[in-house]
Design a protein around this motif. Sequence first.
Motif: not given
Length: 429
Positions: A338-351
């Motif tokens: 809950y309320n996790a910080p917005h973090t850019p994801l490197r992996l497309q699979t993770a997105k």
Amino acid sequence: MTHSTTTGPAIDAKVDARVTGAHDDDDDIDDDEQDATNGDGKKKKKKKAKKKGGSGAKVGQTEPPRVGLSKLFPDGVYPEGELQEYKDDNIWRTTSEEKRAAERAAMEDPSLTYQNIRRAAEVHRQVRAYARKAIRPGMRMMEIADLIEDGTRALVEESGLESGIGFPTGLSLNNCAAHYTPNAGDTIVLQKEDVLKVDIGVHVNGRICDSAFTLTFEPTYNNLLEAVKAATNAGIREAGIDARLGEIGAIIQETMESYEVEVGGKVLPVKSIENLSGHTIVPYMIHGGDRGKSVLLVKNNDQTRMEEGEYYAIETFGSTGRGRVVESGDCSHYAKIYNAPHTPLRLQTAKSLLKTINKHFDTLPFCRRYLDRLGESKYLLALNHLVAQGIVQDYPPLCDQRGAMTAQFEHTILLRPTVKEVISRGNDY
């Protein structure tokens, strides 16, 4: 689903009569030999009335349970749980017109109405009633999980984030106290000597019913089960508006540790597991979000008070071992933070995986089997990346020392303005 206090952020009153799923078929049928006299003095037999059909027909539950609750309770009113009056300084609440008005207002508010959690609780009672009869040694863990979850999905009439499974079915064995459910390929088979914890979650509009019981198939560990059940009930009795969390923990520990178990001629004390706890429940978050409260199972100095309107999972764990758990084994349980910080994801699979999680679970806990069911594949790297980035929390199995046995009992309670309601109480526990 339990809350560990060491492994990161979360995760006797009269019982009302309830519908158990077996309904009598008492549709109106006239006696077919009843005579009626017509105008010419001759008698003719009155025709036997046809059984009512369609929406007027009474519906009963099947075995295995598959009939949705909307068919069993077409008026949308579900059974209350066990009611326990408040005591001491709060006894006035029972007759307070102000507090009664607050309850009426809650029932009229779609976001607060108790019917959501009561519907979830009735699903829980009916599913577990069948599970307690059906689970037997020789069954695979996967088979048991499917038995419970297929019933839950059918009875709650699963519909996206509106209703469904509240968290993965816990099937922790023996020294494993919590957070085990089978992953794909699991071959573990239930044995006669095992002690099985069955932790089931059901939600309706995010209101989660969290309740658990323990099964054993030979008498050696009966006293362990009795100790934990008694401790849970003691915690429930002590709980209430303004009750201090530390004092509830002391009552739980005192009750639990008054029991002993004899194993192979050796008497073992039952210990409260010191680093597990009960917890508050808020919509779509089993462990109360970032302001969650914990109900430890041992005496402590927590002066935090319970408050009106809160939901709690009062769960206790007892052990014949050291009374402390550690993470051990392959992880199956996860939940978005809950309320996790917005973090850019490197992996497309993770997105892509995060989109699936947001759509189907949001902050509700899930397991790898649920991702498999949605058609996700080769997702472990992406899932581990979400964990590493602080977006998803992993919940590995929690185990006491090898050779120990653990047990669990749990109920969800609601601190209503006028009365404490043990939402998930049934005739079984």
